[in-house]
Design an enzyme around this catalytic site. Structure first.
Site, PDB file in Angstrom:
ATOM      1  N   HIS A 512      99.925 -45.133  45.577  1.00 15.34           N
ATOM      2  CA  HIS A 512     100.387 -46.233  44.728  1.00 15.34           C
ATOM      3  C   HIS A 512      99.879 -47.591  45.208  1.00 15.34           C
ATOM      4  O   HIS A 512      99.916 -48.573  44.458  1.00 15.34           O
ATOM      5  CB  HIS A 512     101.917 -46.246  44.664  1.00 15.34           C
ATOM      6  CG  HIS A 512     102.451 -46.681  43.337  1.00 15.34           C
ATOM      7  ND1 HIS A 512     101.914 -47.725  42.626  1.00 15.34           N
ATOM      8  CD2 HIS A 512     103.468 -46.203  42.580  1.00 15.34           C
ATOM      9  CE1 HIS A 512     102.579 -47.883  41.496  1.00 15.34           C
ATOM     10  NE2 HIS A 512     103.522 -46.969  41.429  1.00 15.34           N
ATOM     11  N   ASP A 516      97.770 -47.729  40.265  1.00 17.46           N
ATOM     12  CA  ASP A 516      99.031 -47.915  39.563  1.00 17.46           C
ATOM     13  C   ASP A 516      99.266 -46.754  38.602  1.00 17.46           C
ATOM     14  O   ASP A 516      98.334 -46.022  38.235  1.00 17.46           O
ATOM     15  CB  ASP A 516      99.024 -49.236  38.789  1.00 17.46           C
ATOM     16  CG  ASP A 516      99.001 -50.442  39.716  1.00 17.46           C
ATOM     17  OD1 ASP A 516      99.521 -50.316  40.845  1.00 17.46           O
ATOM     18  OD2 ASP A 516      98.458 -51.496  39.325  1.00 17.46           O
TER      19      ASP A 516
END
Length: 539
Positions: A512, A516
């Protein structure tokens, strides 16, 4: 006459100085190629290598002791990535640490101490898998001395200059040898071999004293017992049973407690200085303690059968796999995206291509080959997933190199198919088969597994796993987990209409910090498009 002899002496020293410069350069390369070592300045490199400065070295070399050329083996490889520091298109030279020893009088002739080389960017230790030369053998440039099991594969270590293998310090099968630790001794003259029969390298001798140093601490610990020797008679003796580890009891009380399974720690002594006596045991039994202790005695009487087990030593690849995956789960914030892909058209195209392959004598194309190709093309569409995290920036790669997970008896390997987006399906299939065979034979070379930017792990085809989540392979930012295809009932256009279709679930694990959620979903959309419309991969 005296003047000419002085010129000859100086010329010999200058000749020796050029040899030292070459050795200093090799030592500097080793120090700077190992990221764990602090950089050394020029003079420090000489001192660390030889024990004194270059000028002192020349002054100590006599005309009767002129060293020959330094012999060491090297392994050159093209590095693509290191953990956290990806490097592409750069050359890395892994050199054996070789120390030239000089005879001091009549003790030992000139020799070289060959150290364990650093054969990969993450290697800190290695194992000797097999010696191809034995003591007394002559070695020539290009000949393989031994096979070294690194943290990634088994690599051959070659010699670059002529000589004789005088002594093998680390025998075949030796494990956990630190990089730089001496593994063999070579000499230039065959008659010098016998002089190293009982030779112990200086590096191992220097490494031994630190292990023996822990002996001094015990006397210090004994001195610390002083407070326990003086305060104990004053404070702890009145209440030793409840708090102290040692329980004081008379011999008769101990015998009576053993016969009745009475724990002495649960009894408070009334004898001198808190000692447990026979009366304390009798009182405990009279108050019902016998019943309380009788039950545990029945349970302890029936012994639990001992477990039957085998301790399997960690292999080098198992250690590295454990270390990297633990690092990944502890430092990378994972998240997972799953999508079902219809593979009916993909299976139809595969059947057509395989018929062409069989007619032309080529190898069959697997579903995994098509998955690798689709993943590579999707990375070209969504390059954010073809990236790596660093503390200062996100590095986005222009090369699309796909690692393919291969399970072997030795452990998990991830060889790489480089530039997969530019290769045809038959080429990808041939490379995957060749790399998988090398992995099973434990013969992968560094260039076969380094430089990957994305990983594909397929447990569906070989094992029938429906769906799973894979662990990101650092320093990469994503990995694709492929499940098995299964037929499902699909509603049709009308109320009573239905169709059958095959669906293959895939799960994308993302870092992450780099990818995204929307970017990961965009990549999966592109991947699904290629799988469900496979003709687009051929354009």
């Amino acid at each position: 006459m005296a003047y000419s002899s002085r010129i000859i002496n100086h010329s010999k020293k200058l000749k020796d100085f050029s040899t030292l410069l070459r050795r200093e350069h090799a030592a500097t390369v080793r120090y700077f190629s190992n990221t764990n070592r602090a950089p050394l300045i020029r003079e420090d490199t000489f001192s660390a290598r030889l024990g004194y400065s270059p000028l002192e070295r020349i002054s100590q070399c006599s005309t009767s002791t002129v060293p020959g050329s330094v012999s060491f083996s090297t392994t050159r490889t093209t590095l693509s990535s290191t953990m956290g520091r990806p490097i592409f298109g750069k050359e890395f030279s892994c050199s054996m640490q070789s120390v030239r020893g000089f005879s001091s009088g009549s003790d030992l002739p000139p020799h070289q101490e060959i150290g364990m080389p650093s054969l990969s960017p993450t290697m800190t230790e290695g194992n000797i898998a097999r010696w191809l030369k034995k003591e007394g053998d002559k070695v020539a440039p290009g000949e393989v001395l031994c096979e070294v099991e690194t943290d990634k594969a088994t690599v051959e270590m070659e010699c670059m200059e002529e000589g004789y293998l005088a002594k093998i310090v680390k025998a075949e099968g030796s494990k956990e040898i630190q990089v730089g630790e001496v593994i063999a001794i070579t000499v230039e003259d065959e008659e010098d071999i016998g002089k190293f029969k009982d030779y112990t390298p200086s590096s191992t001798a220097d490494a031994a004293p630190p292990k023996a140093e822990p002996a001094p601490p015990p006397p210090k610990e004994e001195k610390v017992e002083q407070p326990s020797s003086t305060p104990e008679p004053k404070t702890s003796k009145p209440s030793p049973p409840p708090t102290g580890d040692r329980v004081f009891a008379s011999p008769l009380a101990r015998k009576l407690a053993e016969d009745n399974n009475v724990p002495l720690s649960s009894i408070k002594g009334t004898g001198p200085e808190g000692r447990i006596v026979k009366a304390d045991i009798d009182e405990y039994l009279a108050s019902g303690g016998k019943e309380a202790t009788a039950k545990p005695s029945k349970s302890t009487g029936s012994k639990v059968p001992a477990l039957d087990y085998v301790d399997i030593p960690h292999s080098q690849i198992r250690k590295v796999t454990a270390s990297r995956l633990a690092f990944s789960k502890q430092t990378i914030p994972h998240y997972y995206l799953t999508v079902d892909t219809c593979v009916d058209k993909l299976m139809g195209l595969r059947s057509q291509l395989n018929s062409f392959q069989e007619a032309s004598g080529g190898k069959r194309i697997s579903v995994n080959d098509l998955v690798v190709k689709a993943a590579a093309l999707a990375l070209k569409k969504v390059p954010q997933c073809n990236s790596s995290w660093t503390d200062d920036y996100i590095r986005q790669f222009k090369n699309v190199n796909i690692n393919v997970a291969v399970q072997t008896e030795n452990g998990l390997y991830v060889p790489v198919v480089k530039d997969a987006d530019k290769k045809g399906l038959s080429t990808i299939g041939e490379e995957v088969r060749l790399l998988a065979q090398k992995a099973k034979e434990n013969s992968l070379k560094p260039e076969d597994y380094e430089g990957g930017t994305f990983t594909v792990s397929n447990l569906g085809g070989p094992f029938g796993i429906k769906q799973f989540c894979a662990v990101v392979n650092p320093p990469q930012a994503a990995i694709l987990a492929v499940g098995s295809a299964e037929k499902r009932v699909v509603p049709g256009n009308g109320p009573d209409q239905f169709n059958f279709a095959s669906y293959m679930p895939v799960t994308l694990s993302c870092d992450h910090r780099v990818v995204d959620g929307a970017i990961g979903a965009e990549w999966l959309k592109a991947f699904k498009g290629y799988i469900e419309n496979p003709e687009s991969m051929l354009l």
